[in-house]
Write an enzyme that holds these catalytic residues in place. Structure first.
Site, PDB file in Angstrom:
ATOM      1  N   GLU B  60     -22.423   2.567   6.138  1.00 34.78           N
ATOM      2  CA  GLU B  60     -23.512   3.687   6.001  1.00 34.78           C
ATOM      3  C   GLU B  60     -24.673   2.935   6.505  1.00 34.78           C
ATOM      4  O   GLU B  60     -25.441   3.867   7.144  1.00 34.78           O
ATOM      5  CB  GLU B  60     -23.558   4.035   4.619  1.00 34.78           C
ATOM      6  CG  GLU B  60     -22.432   4.803   3.982  1.00 34.78           C
ATOM      7  CD  GLU B  60     -21.203   4.014   3.707  1.00 34.78           C
ATOM      8  OE1 GLU B  60     -21.244   2.791   3.703  1.00 34.78           O
ATOM      9  OE2 GLU B  60     -20.157   4.891   3.228  1.00 34.78           O
ATOM     10  N   HIS B 128     -18.995   7.623  -8.208  1.00 35.15           N
ATOM     11  CA  HIS B 128     -18.880   8.857  -7.239  1.00 35.15           C
ATOM     12  C   HIS B 128     -18.988   9.981  -7.778  1.00 35.15           C
ATOM     13  O   HIS B 128     -18.873  11.163  -7.252  1.00 35.15           O
ATOM     14  CB  HIS B 128     -17.159   8.962  -6.815  1.00 35.15           C
ATOM     15  CG  HIS B 128     -16.919   7.668  -6.071  1.00 35.15           C
ATOM     16  ND1 HIS B 128     -16.464   6.554  -6.759  1.00 35.15           N
ATOM     17  CD2 HIS B 128     -16.732   7.359  -4.774  1.00 35.15           C
ATOM     18  CE1 HIS B 128     -16.026   5.872  -5.756  1.00 35.15           C
ATOM     19  NE2 HIS B 128     -16.389   6.224  -4.753  1.00 35.15           N
TER      20      HIS B 128
END
Lengths: 419, 324
Positions: B60, B128
């Site tokens: 990322e 998450h």
């Protein structure tokens, strides 16, 4: 609120006190409040003895570093003028003032009235002092409170009250002009005249008011002439006929409601209207556990659960409310008389007196007001009020409509008295 | 108007903007061949080719730096970060590059979009399920949008792609299957920085973001049963805030509840509350009430997750508190 009564000194002159210790208990119209020592030292002087009433701003006593030091200080406010009886939880900065050595009167700086920004803005625009606005039970003034205050001020401005007679915290007797109707309030079992204060504040000068106490209740420590409903009514009739009151409007709550029914039927009295809040006498059921539990209870832990049963919203039962009730139940004479009344009027958890026929025969305009959530006397009893009575059911309200929904009760009361 | 799912509305927005502007391209983890874990980019690689819809390695930090440099060199990249939980990995690119290059070098434009999705309620566990709105909304120079309806999803994404500043788009995993009418107009966009009044009311204003708007709508229904008229405002853009809308609502109701799915301490709801105090203090008739996730990880266990997430009941309770 203009005055408070000193209920108890917890220290004797000369005794050392520590900062934060309770020195003196004062009673406002609604609740007892402990005043804590603002500084450590010695209680040098008690200026206001127990049971004396003092105006707001008076010095109650002096704490000095030592006894030798003559505690002479200019009078300073003892009770903050803005500490309304209904604002039992002043903000932390409202605690008794910072110590001012060498000696420190038991004083408070003027309390900042808890108030929402919007309410503050409306009050400022209208030129109203926040301290003049009755603070509601939540302890914080909101916009609606200011608006209600402005509305009542508008209503009463046509007939201004004589100076010095407005808004007394002590309300046993009438404070309004002679011409205004006289409304007589009779409290319920275990209560006293202070229980009417939230309602009286909502009436805000509409009428002359007279709050009477049943035998064995509050400061009326006399025994009734007989331990039955007639005996109680006789005592109250005696108080009313002693001085001729002329035409009166009766308001009775619970047991006081039963008394009011009998008084309304008493030919010696000129009763113009009858307002009954969850009255005794309209059916056999009553919460016997409450009666027994309440009569036996002597301390906060045992009283609080019963007080919570009285109301729909248990948060109304504040510590101050509990403490004031405990204090009222420390007098053995009072407790004994109440015990007798309970066993005579509510034997085995049953209402012994059926006043339906008496009520149905009355010619005076009658209103019956009942909380939908009443857990002491079933709200269904309201159906027994007869065809002539107006019956009002209040949602989210328990056995104390005059405490729980005082504005609505005041509205209904104005309706019937003015009609 | 066409009835479609939120994910399809996003897909349509991407497709339309890619047709409109050849400099728009997409990249991210599993977005090309697989079509994205939430199928937002489904079919786009087949339509536009592998050079404009690119699968990338799991990195990322690199992806965000790529977005910055691609934007600086004249393209309009749309980067998908699979979970908002991975946003901390891209913060350096956002804070130290994207947000300040325009300030440092006159004439530099930073037209990129970072799409990600966060929030709980799907049993995705502590790694998450986060709503890290406040981390991105904290950065001056970054716009942040969080659409709730399919139409807003399409309109805000198209507006974000056309914007010359970096825009972070916060989606929510439980919103992708929401269905509603979406305008077909190729030039339909939703202006960034404009809130939407979902329910009109007069007693209390509920300002909510993302999925919490739906919970706030349910709360308004609960409150209506008690005779309380709640106004629900979907902020849609988290930064810049629609201050006029916020002020107008509070001037009407005088009571405010702020709802955000993120943490409480230093959270987005805290910012909202402070902003209300900055701009509408004298209209307030009660303290602003905050409804947030408690300061804790989102539990994996369903009953525990349900217990900690903000919901309609908690929002209604907060609203009642402002009126008590």
């Amino acid at each position: 609120m203009e005055a408070v009564v000193v209920r108890a000194w917890h220290k004797k002159p000369g005794e050392p006190v520590a900062q934060g210790e309770t020195v003196v208990t004062i009673e406002t119209a609604k609740a007892a409040t402990d005043i804590e020592a603002p500084a450590s030292g010695v209680l040098a002087e008690i200026r206001v003895p127990t049971d004396d009433e003092v105006p707001i701003g008076a010095v109650l006593g002096i704490i000095a570093d030592t006894m030798a030091e003559p505690p002479k200080q200019a009078d300073a406010p003892a009770i903050p003028a803005s500490e309304q009886p209904r604002c039992p939880e002043p903000s932390p900065e409202a605690a008794p003032a910072a110590p001012a050595p060498p000696s420190s009167p038991l004083t408070s700086a003027p309390v900042r009235v808890p108030c929402s920004p919007l309410a503050r803005r409306i009050a400022a625009a209208a030129g109203v002092k926040l301290a003049d606005i009755p603070c509601p039970a939540r302890g914080r003034i909101r916009a609606a409170d200011v608006q209600a205050f402005l509305a009542t001020r508008k209503n009463t401005s046509a007939a201004p009250l004589p100076p010095g007679q407005a808004g007394s915290g002590h309300m046993p007797y009438a404070t309004q002009p002679e011409a205004a109707p006289l409304v007589v309030f009779i409290h319920g079992f275990g209560g006293d005249r202070h229980g009417w204060n939230p309602l009286l504040r909502c009436l805000d000068g509409s009428f002359r008011t007279l709050t009477l106490e049943l035998p064995g209740h509050g400061s009326n420590k006399a025994s009734p002439s007989a331990y039955d409903i007639g005996g109680l009514a006789d005592s109250i009739a005696g108080l009313l006929t002693q001085q001729d009151k002329g035409a009166i409007h009766l308001v009775g709550h619970s047991l006081g409601g039963a008394v009011a029914i009998l008084l309304a039927a008493d030919p010696r009295l000129d009763v113009r209207s009858l307002t009954l809040l969850a009255p005794v006498g309209l059916g056999p059921e009553i919460d016997g556990a409450f009666i027994n539990g309440f009569v036996a209870a002597r301390q906060a832990a045992s009283i609080a659960p019963w007080l919570r049963r009285l109301v729909h919203d248990p948060s109304l039962v504040t510590d101050a409310f509990v403490n004031a009730t405990v204090r009222a139940r420390t007098d053995s004479t009072v407790c004994e008389i109440q015990q007798h009344i309970a066993s005579a009027l509510f034997p085995d958890g049953t209402q012994a007196n059926d006043l339906r026929a008496t009520l149905h025969r009355l010619a005076v305009p009658t209103k019956v007001i009942w909380g939908e959530s009443d857990r002491i006397i079933p709200v269904q009893h309201a159906r027994n009020a007869g065809p002539m009575a107006a019956v009002h059911f209040l949602p989210d309200t328990g056995h104390l409509p005059h405490l729980e929904t005082p504005a609505m009760v005041a509205h209904l009361l104005r309706q019937i008295v003015r009609s | 108007m066409t009835m479609m799912r939120y994910a399809e509305a996003l897909n349509q927005a991407l497709r339309e903007e890619m047709h409109r502007d050849p400099s728009v391209f997409l990249f991210g983890e599993d977005i090309a061949r697989y079509g994205g874990v939430f199928k937002v980019t489904r079919g786009l690689m087949d339509e536009f080719g592998a050079s404009r819809v690119r699968d990338t390695p799991i990195s990322e930090q690199t992806l965000a730096a790529m977005a910055v440099t691609a934007a600086m060199t004249g393209t309009r990249p749309v980067l998908e970060i699979m979970y908002a939980d991975f946003v901390p990995l891209v913060l350096d690119a956002l804070i130290n590059q994207a947000a300040i290059y325009e300030y440092l070098w006159q004439g530099v434009q930073m037209p990129f979009v970072l799409r990600t999705q966060g929030g709980g309620g799907a049993g995705a566990g502590a790694q998450h399920s986060k709503a890290l709105d406040s981390l991105v909304a904290h950065i001056p120079g970054i716009k942040v949008v969080a659409p709730v309806t399919p139409a807003d999803a399409k309109g805000l994404l198209k507006a974000a792609i056309r914007d010359s500043q970096p825009v972070v788009m916060l989606e929510h995993k439980l919103l992708y299957n929401q269905r509603a009418e979406v305008p077909d107009d190729l030039d339909f966009t939703v202006e960034i920085g404009k809130a939407r009044t979902v329910v009109e009311g007069r007693d209390v204003s509920i300002f909510a973001t993302s999925r919490m708007v739906l919970e706030s709508q349910k709360a308004a229904e609960l409150l209506a049963r008690d005779g309380i008229s709640a106004e629900v405002i979907d902020l849609r853009t988290l930064r810049p805030l629609d201050l006029p809308a916020i002020k107008a609502s509070i001037a009407k109701t005088h009571n405010a509840v702020v709802v955000n799915e993120g943490w409480r301490f230093c959270g987005y709801a805290a910012e909202l509350s402070a902003t209300i105090m900055d701009h509408a203090f004298h209209e307030l008739d009660s303290p602003v009430a905050r409804v947030t996730l408690p300061d804790m990880p989102v539990p994996y266990s369903e009953p525990l997750e349900t217990a900690v997430l903000p919901n309609a009941e908690k929002i209604a309770a907060a609203a009642r508190l402002t009126l008590s």
